[in-house]
Design a protein around this motif. Structure first.
Motif, PDB file in Angstrom:
ATOM      1  N   LEU A  37       0.779  -1.096   0.021  1.00 44.47           N
ATOM      2  CA  LEU A  37       0.186   0.100   0.079  1.00 44.47           C
ATOM      3  C   LEU A  37       0.657   1.316   0.010  1.00 44.47           C
ATOM      4  O   LEU A  37       1.394   1.644   0.949  1.00 44.47           O
ATOM      5  CB  LEU A  37      -0.944  -0.103   1.197  1.00 44.47           C
ATOM      6  CG  LEU A  37      -1.963  -1.172   1.191  1.00 44.47           C
ATOM      7  CD1 LEU A  37      -2.767  -1.018   2.710  1.00 44.47           C
ATOM      8  CD2 LEU A  37      -2.851  -1.227   0.095  1.00 44.47           C
ATOM      9  N   LYS A  38       1.003   1.822  -1.213  1.00 45.34           N
ATOM     10  CA  LYS A  38       1.627   3.324  -1.234  1.00 45.34           C
ATOM     11  C   LYS A  38       0.805   4.134  -0.606  1.00 45.34           C
ATOM     12  O   LYS A  38      -0.600   4.151  -0.498  1.00 45.34           O
ATOM     13  CB  LYS A  38       1.911   3.563  -2.669  1.00 45.34           C
ATOM     14  CG  LYS A  38       2.742   2.549  -3.283  1.00 45.34           C
ATOM     15  CD  LYS A  38       4.372   2.398  -2.872  1.00 45.34           C
ATOM     16  CE  LYS A  38       4.847   1.035  -3.267  1.00 45.34           C
ATOM     17  NZ  LYS A  38       6.079   0.785  -2.421  1.00 45.34           N
ATOM     18  N   GLY A  39       1.264   5.297  -0.060  1.00 47.13           N
ATOM     19  CA  GLY A  39       0.310   6.433   0.664  1.00 47.13           C
ATOM     20  C   GLY A  39       0.423   7.689  -0.155  1.00 47.13           C
ATOM     21  O   GLY A  39       1.474   7.881  -0.954  1.00 47.13           O
ATOM     22  N   HIS A  40      -0.151   8.641   0.139  1.00 47.61           N
ATOM     23  CA  HIS A  40      -0.394   9.796  -0.645  1.00 47.61           C
ATOM     24  C   HIS A  40       0.821  10.476  -0.026  1.00 47.61           C
ATOM     25  O   HIS A  40       1.051  10.386   1.353  1.00 47.61           O
ATOM     26  CB  HIS A  40      -1.487  10.590  -0.356  1.00 47.61           C
ATOM     27  CG  HIS A  40      -2.775   9.984  -0.885  1.00 47.61           C
ATOM     28  ND1 HIS A  40      -3.078   9.591  -2.094  1.00 47.61           N
ATOM     29  CD2 HIS A  40      -3.978   9.414   0.016  1.00 47.61           C
ATOM     30  CE1 HIS A  40      -4.208   8.995  -2.268  1.00 47.61           C
ATOM     31  NE2 HIS A  40      -4.704   8.905  -0.906  1.00 47.61           N
TER      32      HIS A  40
ATOM     33  N   ARG B 262       4.598   5.842   1.959  1.00 50.53           N
ATOM     34  CA  ARG B 262       3.921   4.724   2.641  1.00 50.53           C
ATOM     35  C   ARG B 262       2.611   5.125   3.100  1.00 50.53           C
ATOM     36  O   ARG B 262       2.560   6.321   3.805  1.00 50.53           O
ATOM     37  CB  ARG B 262       4.831   4.211   3.527  1.00 50.53           C
ATOM     38  CG  ARG B 262       5.999   3.402   2.980  1.00 50.53           C
ATOM     39  CD  ARG B 262       6.585   2.527   3.784  1.00 50.53           C
ATOM     40  NE  ARG B 262       6.383   2.717   5.127  1.00 50.53           N
ATOM     41  CZ  ARG B 262       7.303   3.237   5.970  1.00 50.53           C
ATOM     42  NH1 ARG B 262       8.520   3.736   5.297  1.00 50.53           N
ATOM     43  NH2 ARG B 262       7.205   3.769   7.167  1.00 50.53           N
ATOM     44  N   GLN B 263       1.583   4.122   3.576  1.00 53.06           N
ATOM     45  CA  GLN B 263       0.439   4.738   4.082  1.00 53.06           C
ATOM     46  C   GLN B 263       0.781   4.664   5.608  1.00 53.06           C
ATOM     47  O   GLN B 263       1.402   3.841   6.130  1.00 53.06           O
ATOM     48  CB  GLN B 263      -0.589   3.578   3.767  1.00 53.06           C
ATOM     49  CG  GLN B 263      -1.995   3.934   4.452  1.00 53.06           C
ATOM     50  CD  GLN B 263      -2.825   2.833   4.854  1.00 53.06           C
ATOM     51  OE1 GLN B 263      -2.372   1.651   5.069  1.00 53.06           O
ATOM     52  NE2 GLN B 263      -4.288   2.967   4.889  1.00 53.06           N
TER      53      GLN B 263
ATOM     54  N   ASN C 278     -11.123   5.734  -1.749  1.00 51.19           N
ATOM     55  CA  ASN C 278     -10.079   6.124  -2.514  1.00 51.19           C
ATOM     56  C   ASN C 278      -9.337   5.014  -3.344  1.00 51.19           C
ATOM     57  O   ASN C 278      -9.235   4.067  -2.721  1.00 51.19           O
ATOM     58  CB  ASN C 278      -9.128   6.692  -1.748  1.00 51.19           C
ATOM     59  CG  ASN C 278      -8.711   8.307  -2.208  1.00 51.19           C
ATOM     60  OD1 ASN C 278      -9.729   9.156  -2.506  1.00 51.19           O
ATOM     61  ND2 ASN C 278      -7.652   8.701  -2.191  1.00 51.19           N
TER      62      ASN C 278
ATOM     63  N   THR D 192      -6.118   4.910  -4.028  1.00 52.48           N
ATOM     64  CA  THR D 192      -4.984   4.724  -3.008  1.00 52.48           C
ATOM     65  C   THR D 192      -5.390   5.004  -1.688  1.00 52.48           C
ATOM     66  O   THR D 192      -6.328   5.942  -1.147  1.00 52.48           O
ATOM     67  CB  THR D 192      -3.917   5.771  -3.161  1.00 52.48           C
ATOM     68  OG1 THR D 192      -3.627   5.531  -4.452  1.00 52.48           O
ATOM     69  CG2 THR D 192      -2.638   5.647  -2.224  1.00 52.48           C
TER      70      THR D 192
END
Length: 689
Positions: A236-239, A279-280, A405, A407
C-alpha cells in the motif's frame, strides 16, 4: 472420532462444547491447574481442610441406596486406619462391573462432609500401577462443561484421551521452530513440552513446558502481525504530503489556543514523517481524556488540506461527532477551511448540499458517524481518515472507509481508552503507536474520593457548595443489559431524589432510550449552563466537553470496570477549576471491589489503571478485544502475566523478519508452514488495520 475412547457421539460433543475437531486441537487443550498426587493420606487423617485426598486401600462392599431419581451407589472403603464411603450418582452399572471387593485400589477426590463423617463423591479410582503410569505426581485438571459431563467427558476422560493420543504419536510432536531458533531461545523441545504439560515429570519440567508453549503461542501471533504489517507497507503506497503550507503555518502561529505540550509536538513530528514517506500511515494515537488528541488530529488534517487532500473524522456516536465538529470549528475560527457534519440524523436538504460539496472537493474535513461509510458518500480525494474510539466500530465497517479512494488514505486511530502495552502489542501490533502522556498546561488533576451511600447528607452539602460557586455536576448511574429495567428504574428514582433535594436548581436527565434530538437538547441545556445537575447513564462516557462541570458523582461505582470509571472521570477537570470525582458505593464490598476503588482514588494515570484493570479482569473483558483483527483466544499465554515473554517473542519475530522479510529462506520453512497452519483459514484483517 477414531481415537480410542471417543467415537461419534463424544466427537460431536467435543466439537460443539470445546471446539475440539482435530488431534492438534486436543493436544492444545491444556489443563487449567494441577494437583499434587505424590502424597498418600490415611483415612484417619481426612478432614474438610484438605481440598483433595489420595488413599490406597480396598473396597469392603457395595450398597445400592434409594429409588429412581435418588438412586446412588455407595462403596465402603478401608485402608486399615479407618473407613470412608465412596459415592456415585451416575454410571452405577459401569462402576459395579469394573471394580470389585478385596482388590487394592487408589482413590482420589474431594472430601465432602456428610453428617459427622466425610464422603468422596465420584472419585477417580485406579489400580496402583495405572496411577503411576498416568500421573507421576502432578495430576492435570481440564475444563469441562455440563454438556461434556453428560457423555462422561470429565477431566479424567480428557486426560486418558491425551494419554492415548500421545501414545499413538509415540510421544513425539513435530517441531515448529527451526534448529537455529531453538538453539537461540534455549527452551525444551515441543515434544518434551507437550509431554510435560499433560503429564508433568516434576514441577520444574511443568514450568519449562509452560514457558515453551507460551513462547510458541505469542511468537507466532507476533510473527503473523509483523509479517502482515510489512506486506501492507510494501503493497500500500500512501499519498505524499510533501508540503507544510499556509493553512498549517497560519494555524500554528495565530490560532493555537495554547502552547503545544512536548508530547503533542513529538506526535506531530511522527505523523509528518509518516505522511511524507510515500507509505500509508497506520498510526494509533493514545492519550488520556483531555490530553489534546483532537488538536493533534486537526494539525494532520491541515497538512492534508495544504497538499490538496480531504480528511474525514469518524466517531462512534452522534454526540461525539457533533462535539468534534464544534471543537474543530472553534479551533479553526475564520481560517479558510470548510468543515461539514454528516450523521444519521442529517436531513435530506442538508445532505443535498453536503454530498456534492464533498464529491467536488469543496469540503476539506468531513466529520461524522458511520454515515461516512454509506455508498452515497464520495470524496474527491480522501487523503486522511481519523477514527475516534475505533474499538466501537467493526473491522469490516472501518475497511469500507479505505475503499473511498483508489489509494487508501493515511489512517490515524485515536483512543482515549488507554490500552495496556502488552494488549496493544497484540491487538494493534501492526500499527505504529504514539502516546500523548502530558496534559495541557493549567489542567489540575481530578481529586477522587470514595464515599458510602449511607453518608448522602454530606455529599449533598458538598454538591450544593460547588454549585453555589457557579459549577455544574454530573450524576451517573450504571446501565447493564441484564438488569436494564431495574437500572432505568434506579435512574428515574435517582433523578426524582436530586430534584427534591435541590429544588432551587435545574436538574435534567439523559439516557439511551431518549430520541437523539431530545438527548441533544438536554445535553445542550447542560453545556449552556441552564442545567446545573445532569443525571445520566454512561451515554456521557465519551464526547461531552463542559469545562464548567467540576463534579462527577458515580452511583453504584462498584458495578463499573476500572477503565470505564476512568473514562467517566475524564468528563470533569476540563477547566481551570479544581474538579472532583465521587465514587458512591454500598458499604458491603468484596476485597477485590475495595482494591479497584483504591486504585481509582490513588491514580489519575489511565495506563496504570488499564494495566490494573487487565490484571483483575483478564484481557478478554476489556472493551474492544473482540473487535480487533486477531481473536485473542489464547490457549496458554496470558497478556496479563506474560508481558516479558511477549516482548521477547516480538523482538525475536522482528529479528527473523529483518533477516528474511518474506520467510523465503529454506531455514525458515518450518515457520512459514506453521503460520499457514495457524492463520491460513483466517481473513488477513492486518491489511485493513
Amino acid at each position: 472420532m477414531y481415537l480410542p475412547g471417543v467415537g461419534p457421539v463424544k466427537a460431536s460433543v467435543l466439537a460443539q462444547e470445546a471446539n475440539i475437531v482435530s488431534r492438534e486441537d486436543l493436544l492444545y487443550y491444556f489443563p487449567y491447574r494441577y494437583v499434587d498426587r505424590s502424597r498418600f493420606y490415611r483415612v484417619s487423617e481426612v478432614n474438610g481442610g484438605i481440598p483433595y485426598i489420595q488413599l490406597k486401600g480396598r473396597i469392603l462392599r457395595f450398597d445400592m441406596v434409594g429409588e429412581k431419581k435418588t438412586k446412588r451407589l455407595i462403596a465402603r472403603f478401608s485402608d486399615g486406619s479407618g473407613e470412608i464411603d465412596l459415592v456415585w450418582f451416575k454410571g452405577l452399572k459401569y462402576i459395579t462391573e469394573k471394580y470389585g471387593t478385596g482388590r487394592e485400589y487408589v482413590v482420589f477426590g474431594r472430601p465432602v462432609e456428610f453428617g459427622k463423617s466425610y464422603n468422596l463423591v465420584h472419585p477417580d479410582i485406579d489400580l496402583p500401577e495405572e496411577v503411576q503410569q498416568v500421573t507421576k505426581g502432578l495430576m492435570p485438571f481440564y475444563n469441562t462443561t455440563e454438556g461434556m459431563k453428560k457423555v462422561f467427558l470429565h477431566s479424567r476422560a480428557i486426560q486418558q484421551m491425551q494419554y492415548a493420543l500421545l501414545s499413538i504419536l509415540h510421544w513425539e510432536i513435530p517441531e515448529t521452530l527451526p534448529p537455529y531458533l531453538k538453539e537461540q531461545i534455549r527452551m525444551i523441545s515441543l515434544s518434551e513440552a507437550m509431554r510435560n504439560i499433560h503429564f508433568p515429570e516434576s514441577a520444574e519440567m511443568l514450568g519449562k513446558a509452560q514457558l515453551r508453549l507460551k513462547f510458541d503461542e505469542l511468537f507466532f501471533i507476533q510473527l503473523h502481525i509483523l509479517l502482515s504489517a510489512r506486506s501492507r507497507q510494501q503493497a500500500l503506497k500512501g499519498h505524499v504530503f510533501g508540503t507544510v503550507g499556509t493553512l498549517f503555518h497560519s494555524f500554528y502561529e495565530k490560532y493555537l489556543p495554547f502552547e503545544l505540550t512536548g508530547a503533542q509536538k513529538r506526535v506531530i513530528r511522527e505523523m509528518r514523517a509518516d505522511m511524507g514517506s510515500g507509505r500509508q500511515m497506520n498510526r494509533l494515537l493514545q492519550g488520556d481524556v483531555g490530553s489534546g488528541k483532537t488538536l493533534v488530529a486537526l494539525m494532520a488534517m491541515l497538512l492534508a488540506a495544504d497538499n490538496h487532500y480531504q480528511s474525514c473524522l469518524m466517531a462512534p456516536t452522534e454526540i461525539l461527532a457533533q462535539q468534534h465538529y464544534r471543537t474543530l470549528k472553534d479551533f479553526l475560527g475564520d481560517l479558510p477551511v470548510r468543515v461539514a457534519l454528516l450523521t444519521g440524523s442529517t436531513n435530506r436538504k442538508e445532505r443535498n448540499v453536503i454530498l456534492p460539496a464533498v464529491a467536488g472537493g469543496e469540503v476539506h474535513i468531513l466529520v461524522g458517524t458511520h454515515a461516512l461509510i454509506e455508498d452515497t458518500v464520495a470524496f474527491a480525494s480522501l487523503g486522511l481518515a481519523v477514527i475516534d474510539e475505533q474499538h466501537r466500530f467493526g473491522v469490516a465497517q472501518r475497511s469500507r472507509l479505505w475503499a473511498k479512494n483508489p489509494t487508501p488514505p493515511h489512517v490515524l486511530i485515536m483512543s482515549a481508552t488507554p490500552i495496556p502495552r502488552t494488549l496493544a502489542m497484540t491487538l494493534y501490533g501492526d500499527l505504529d503507536v504514539s502516546v500523548i502522556d502530558e496534559l495541557p498546561p493549567g489542567r489540575k488533576p481530578v481529586k477522587t474520593v470514595h464515599r458510602f451511600d449511607t453518608g448522602r447528607a454530606k455529599l449533598y452539602a458538598f454538591l450544593r457548595g460547588e454549585i453555589g460557586k457557579g459549577r455544574q455536576v454530573y450524576v451517573v448511574y450504571p446501565l447493564i443489559e441484564e438488569s436494564e429495567t431495574m437500572d432505568y428504574k434506579n435512574l428515574e428514582e435517582g433523578f426524582e431524589v436530586f430534584r427534591e433535594v435541590f429544588p432551587e436548581y435545574t436538574v435534567s436527565m439523559v439516557h439511551g432510550k431518549m430520541k437523539p434530538k431530545e438527548k441533544d437538547a438536554a445535553m445542550q441545556r447542560f453545556e449552556s449552563g441552564e442545567v446545573q445537575i445532569l443525571v445520566a447513564t454512561t451515554v456521557i462516557e465519551v464526547g461531552v466537553n463542559v469545562p464548567n462541570a467540576s463534579v462527577m458523582v458515580i452511583e453504584s461505582a462498584e458495578r463499573f470496570g476500572l477503565s470505564q470509571l476512568h473514562q467517566l472521570r475524564g468528563r470533569v477537570g476540563r477547566g481551570a477549576d479544581q474538579s472532583f470525582c465521587v465514587l458512591v458505593t454500598s458499604p458491603k464490598l468484596s476485597g477485590e471491589m475495595q482494591k479497584r476503588l483504591e486504585i481509582m482514588v490513588q491514580s489519575n494515570d489511565g495506563f496504570e489503571i488499564a494495566e490494573a484493570d487487565m490484571r483483575m479482569r483478564g484481557h478478554g473483558d476489556l472493551e474492544g478485544t473482540q473487535q480487533s483483527g486477531i481473536g485473542l483466544s489464547l490457549k496458554i499465554a496470558s497478556l496479563t502475566a506474560d508481558g516479558q515473554i511477549l516482548q521477547f517473542a516480538r523482538d525475536l519475530a522482528e529479528q527473523v523478519l529483518n533477516g528474511d522479510p518474506r520467510l523465503e529462506q529454506s531455514r525458515n520453512r518450518l515457520l512459514r508452514e506453521r503460520l499457514n497452519t495457524l492463520f491460513d483459514r483466517k481473513i488477513n484483517w492486518g491489511l485493513i488495520s
